[in-house]
Scaffold this motif. Structure first.
Motif, PDB file in Angstrom:
ATOM      1  N   TRP A 122     -65.963 -12.032  -7.373  1.00 65.14           N
ATOM      2  CA  TRP A 122     -67.138 -11.274  -6.929  1.00 65.14           C
ATOM      3  C   TRP A 122     -67.285 -11.373  -5.414  1.00 65.14           C
ATOM      4  N   VAL A 123     -67.773 -10.302  -4.797  1.00 66.52           N
ATOM      5  CA  VAL A 123     -68.039 -10.279  -3.359  1.00 66.52           C
ATOM      6  C   VAL A 123     -69.545 -10.219  -3.151  1.00 66.52           C
ATOM      7  N   ALA A 124     -70.069 -11.156  -2.399  1.00 62.88           N
ATOM      8  CA  ALA A 124     -71.504 -11.192  -2.129  1.00 62.88           C
ATOM      9  C   ALA A 124     -71.876 -10.120  -1.121  1.00 62.88           C
ATOM     10  N   VAL A 125     -72.960  -9.387  -1.434  1.00 61.35           N
ATOM     11  CA  VAL A 125     -73.478  -8.341  -0.540  1.00 61.35           C
ATOM     12  C   VAL A 125     -74.984  -8.546  -0.467  1.00 61.35           C
ATOM     13  N   GLY A 126     -75.420  -9.373   0.488  1.00 67.52           N
ATOM     14  CA  GLY A 126     -76.843  -9.693   0.565  1.00 67.52           C
ATOM     15  C   GLY A 126     -77.279 -10.435  -0.696  1.00 67.52           C
ATOM     16  N   ASP A 127     -78.273  -9.888  -1.388  1.00 66.91           N
ATOM     17  CA  ASP A 127     -78.788 -10.499  -2.611  1.00 66.91           C
ATOM     18  C   ASP A 127     -78.012 -10.089  -3.858  1.00 66.91           C
ATOM     19  N   HIS A 128     -76.956  -9.309  -3.677  1.00 68.12           N
ATOM     20  CA  HIS A 128     -76.228  -8.763  -4.825  1.00 68.12           C
ATOM     21  C   HIS A 128     -74.743  -9.093  -4.741  1.00 68.12           C
ATOM     22  N   ARG A 129     -74.020  -8.741  -5.813  1.00 69.01           N
ATOM     23  CA  ARG A 129     -72.583  -8.963  -5.853  1.00 69.01           C
ATOM     24  C   ARG A 129     -71.893  -7.707  -6.368  1.00 69.01           C
ATOM     25  N   VAL A 130     -70.622  -7.555  -6.003  1.00 69.00           N
ATOM     26  CA  VAL A 130     -69.852  -6.397  -6.440  1.00 69.00           C
ATOM     27  C   VAL A 130     -68.403  -6.816  -6.630  1.00 69.00           C
ATOM     28  N   GLN A 131     -67.730  -6.137  -7.531  1.00 66.57           N
ATOM     29  CA  GLN A 131     -66.290  -6.367  -7.680  1.00 66.57           C
ATOM     30  C   GLN A 131     -65.629  -5.147  -8.295  1.00 66.57           C
ATOM     31  N   ALA A 132     -64.305  -5.027  -8.104  1.00 65.81           N
ATOM     32  CA  ALA A 132     -63.561  -3.884  -8.625  1.00 65.81           C
ATOM     33  C   ALA A 132     -62.451  -4.360  -9.545  1.00 65.81           C
ATOM     34  N   VAL A 133     -62.300  -3.658 -10.673  1.00 64.88           N
ATOM     35  CA  VAL A 133     -61.220  -3.931 -11.624  1.00 64.88           C
ATOM     36  C   VAL A 133     -60.241  -2.758 -11.550  1.00 64.88           C
ATOM     37  N   PRO A 134     -59.008  -2.970 -11.051  1.00 64.80           N
ATOM     38  CA  PRO A 134     -58.050  -1.867 -10.947  1.00 64.80           C
ATOM     39  C   PRO A 134     -57.327  -1.626 -12.267  1.00 64.80           C
ATOM     40  N   ALA A 135     -57.069  -0.355 -12.559  1.00 58.28           N
ATOM     41  CA  ALA A 135     -56.319   0.005 -13.772  1.00 58.28           C
ATOM     42  C   ALA A 135     -55.539   1.275 -13.489  1.00 58.28           C
ATOM     43  N   GLY A 136     -54.484   1.154 -12.688  1.00 57.83           N
ATOM     44  CA  GLY A 136     -53.664   2.315 -12.359  1.00 57.83           C
ATOM     45  C   GLY A 136     -54.434   3.335 -11.557  1.00 57.83           C
ATOM     46  N   ALA A 137     -54.609   4.533 -12.119  1.00 60.32           N
ATOM     47  CA  ALA A 137     -55.304   5.613 -11.419  1.00 60.32           C
ATOM     48  C   ALA A 137     -56.808   5.579 -11.664  1.00 60.32           C
ATOM     49  N   VAL A 138     -57.310   4.425 -12.083  1.00 59.45           N
ATOM     50  CA  VAL A 138     -58.734   4.261 -12.376  1.00 59.45           C
ATOM     51  C   VAL A 138     -59.197   2.937 -11.796  1.00 59.45           C
ATOM     52  N   ALA A 139     -60.427   2.929 -11.280  1.00 63.31           N
ATOM     53  CA  ALA A 139     -61.049   1.682 -10.854  1.00 63.31           C
ATOM     54  C   ALA A 139     -62.417   1.586 -11.511  1.00 63.31           C
ATOM     55  N   VAL A 140     -62.786   0.384 -11.904  1.00 63.23           N
ATOM     56  CA  VAL A 140     -64.112   0.119 -12.460  1.00 63.23           C
ATOM     57  C   VAL A 140     -64.820  -0.841 -11.509  1.00 63.23           C
ATOM     58  N   VAL A 141     -65.904  -0.381 -10.929  1.00 65.77           N
ATOM     59  CA  VAL A 141     -66.673  -1.187  -9.975  1.00 65.77           C
ATOM     60  C   VAL A 141     -67.943  -1.661 -10.672  1.00 65.77           C
ATOM     61  N   VAL A 142     -68.165  -2.963 -10.635  1.00 64.63           N
ATOM     62  CA  VAL A 142     -69.331  -3.556 -11.280  1.00 64.63           C
ATOM     63  C   VAL A 142     -70.180  -4.266 -10.233  1.00 64.63           C
ATOM     64  N   THR A 143     -71.489  -4.092 -10.335  1.00 63.26           N
ATOM     65  CA  THR A 143     -72.419  -4.816  -9.477  1.00 63.26           C
ATOM     66  C   THR A 143     -73.538  -5.382 -10.322  1.00 63.26           C
ATOM     67  N   ASP A 144     -74.143  -6.459  -9.846  1.00 64.94           N
ATOM     68  CA  ASP A 144     -75.293  -7.024 -10.558  1.00 64.94           C
ATOM     69  C   ASP A 144     -76.612  -6.445 -10.058  1.00 64.94           C
ATOM     70  N   ALA A 145     -76.540  -5.456  -9.166  1.00 67.57           N
ATOM     71  CA  ALA A 145     -77.751  -4.844  -8.612  1.00 67.57           C
ATOM     72  C   ALA A 145     -78.440  -3.961  -9.665  1.00 67.57           C
ATOM     73  N   PRO A 146     -79.764  -3.816  -9.587  1.00 66.19           N
ATOM     74  CA  PRO A 146     -80.500  -2.957 -10.522  1.00 66.19           C
ATOM     75  C   PRO A 146     -80.520  -1.503 -10.042  1.00 66.19           C
ATOM     76  N   LEU A 147     -79.431  -0.773 -10.298  1.00 69.20           N
ATOM     77  CA  LEU A 147     -79.311   0.608  -9.840  1.00 69.20           C
ATOM     78  C   LEU A 147     -79.670   1.578 -10.951  1.00 69.20           C
ATOM     79  N   ASP A 148     -80.138   2.784 -10.566  1.00 65.35           N
ATOM     80  CA  ASP A 148     -80.324   3.847 -11.552  1.00 65.35           C
ATOM     81  C   ASP A 148     -79.058   4.707 -11.590  1.00 65.35           C
ATOM     82  N   LYS A 149     -79.058   5.746 -12.425  1.00 67.04           N
ATOM     83  CA  LYS A 149     -77.844   6.543 -12.610  1.00 67.04           C
ATOM     84  C   LYS A 149     -77.432   7.275 -11.337  1.00 67.04           C
ATOM     85  N   ALA A 150     -78.402   7.779 -10.576  1.00 67.15           N
ATOM     86  CA  ALA A 150     -78.071   8.474  -9.336  1.00 67.15           C
ATOM     87  C   ALA A 150     -77.448   7.515  -8.324  1.00 67.15           C
ATOM     88  N   GLN A 151     -77.966   6.299  -8.248  1.00 65.93           N
ATOM     89  CA  GLN A 151     -77.400   5.315  -7.333  1.00 65.93           C
ATOM     90  C   GLN A 151     -76.006   4.879  -7.782  1.00 65.93           C
TER      91      GLN A 151
END
Length: 215
Positions: A122-151
Motif C-alpha cells: 500500500w502507498v500512503a496518501v495523506g490520511d488514505h492508502r492506495v495500491q494497484a494490482v496488475p493483470a496484463g492489459a488490466v489494472a485494479v486500483v484499490v483505495t481505503d478512501a470513502p469515495l462515491d461512484k463519480a470519484q
C-alpha cells in the motif's frame, strides 16, 4: 474483510470488503468487458463485491461466473429477496487477450486461493492508502478512501495515465482500469485529497504495470 487477491488458471480476482464502491475506465480499442456499465454513476447499484480478470480473450470472461458462484455461496451480493442465496453478486470483469482461456472453475479456484494484499504494497496518501494490482492489459486500483461512484470513475481515468506513462513510445493499446474504494478510512475526501489520490493511483499503475508483462 480485508482486500484479497487470488490467481488460478488465467483468472485473477480481487475480493473486496462489503460496501466497497467501484468505478472503471475502459479505452483503447476492442476489449472484452462485463458489468462495466453497472459502475456508471447514474446506475442503481452502488456497491461492488469483486473484480475479475480472465485471460484468453472474451471467452475468459467466464471466470466471472465462478467468482459469482463463490460469492453467492457466502450470501454476498445485491439482495433481491429475503431468503439466503437470493443475491446477485456484483463482479465487473475484463479480459486480458493473452494466455490460456480462463474458465468459471478457474474463477472459483482463484477465490479459494485469495490471500490478503501485503501491507507493504500500500502507498500512503495523506490520511488514505492506495495500491494497484496488475493483470496484463488490466489494472485494479484499490483505495481505503470513502469515495462515491463519480470519484471512483475519476480515479480510474487518472490511473490509466500511469499505464500510458509506463507504455512509453510504444503506445498503449486496449487497457482497462477498475477502481474500488473500501471506505475503511473515515477521513473525508475533498477536491485536494482526491487530486492527490489520482496522482498516487497513476504512479501505482505506472510502477506495477511497468514491472509486469505488457499486453
Amino acid at each position: 474483510m480485508t482486500v484479497l487477491v487470488g490467481r488460478s488458471g488465467g483468472a485473477v480476482v480481487v475480493l473486496l470488503p462489503e460496501g466497497s464502491v467501484g468505478g472503471a475506465d475502459a479505452r483503447g480499442g476492442p476489449a472484452g468487458t462485463r458489468e462495466v456499465e453497472v459502475l456508471a454513476p447514474e446506475n442503481l447499484v452502488a456497491r461492488v463485491d469483486a473484480v475479475c480478470v480472465g485471460s484468453g480473450g472474451p471467452a475468459g470472461l467466464a471466470a466471472a461466473d465462478g467468482v459469482m458462484r463463490w460469492l453467492r455461496e457466502r450470501d454476498r451480493g445485491f439482495r433481491v429477496g429475503d431468503d439466503p442465496g437470493q443475491v446477485v453478486p456484483i463482479v465487473p470483469a475484463a479480459t486480458d487477450p493473452g494466455g490460456e482461456v480462463a474458465s468459471a472453475e478457474a474463477g472459483h479456484l482463484a477465490c479459494e486461493a485469495a490471500e490478503p494484499v501485503p501491507e507493504g504494497s500500500w502507498v500512503a496518501v495523506g490520511d488514505h492508502r492506495v495500491q494497484a494490482v496488475p493483470a496484463g492489459a488490466v489494472a485494479v486500483v484499490v483505495t481505503d478512501a470513502p469515495l462515491d461512484k463519480a470519484q471512483c470513475r475519476r480515479l480510474a481515468i487518472s490511473a490509466r495515465d500511469g499505464a500510458v506513462r509506463a507504455a512509453g513510445a510504444g503506445g498503449l493499446g486496449a487497457f482497462t482500469v477498475f477502481t474500488a474504494a473500501t471506505g475503511q478510512a473515515a477521513a473525508p475526501v475533498g477536491p485536494a485529497a482526491l487530486d492527490r489520490l489520482c496522482g498516487a493511483a497513476a504512479d501505482a499503475v505506472a510502477g506495477a504495470w511497468g514491472g509486469a508483462s505488457r499486453p
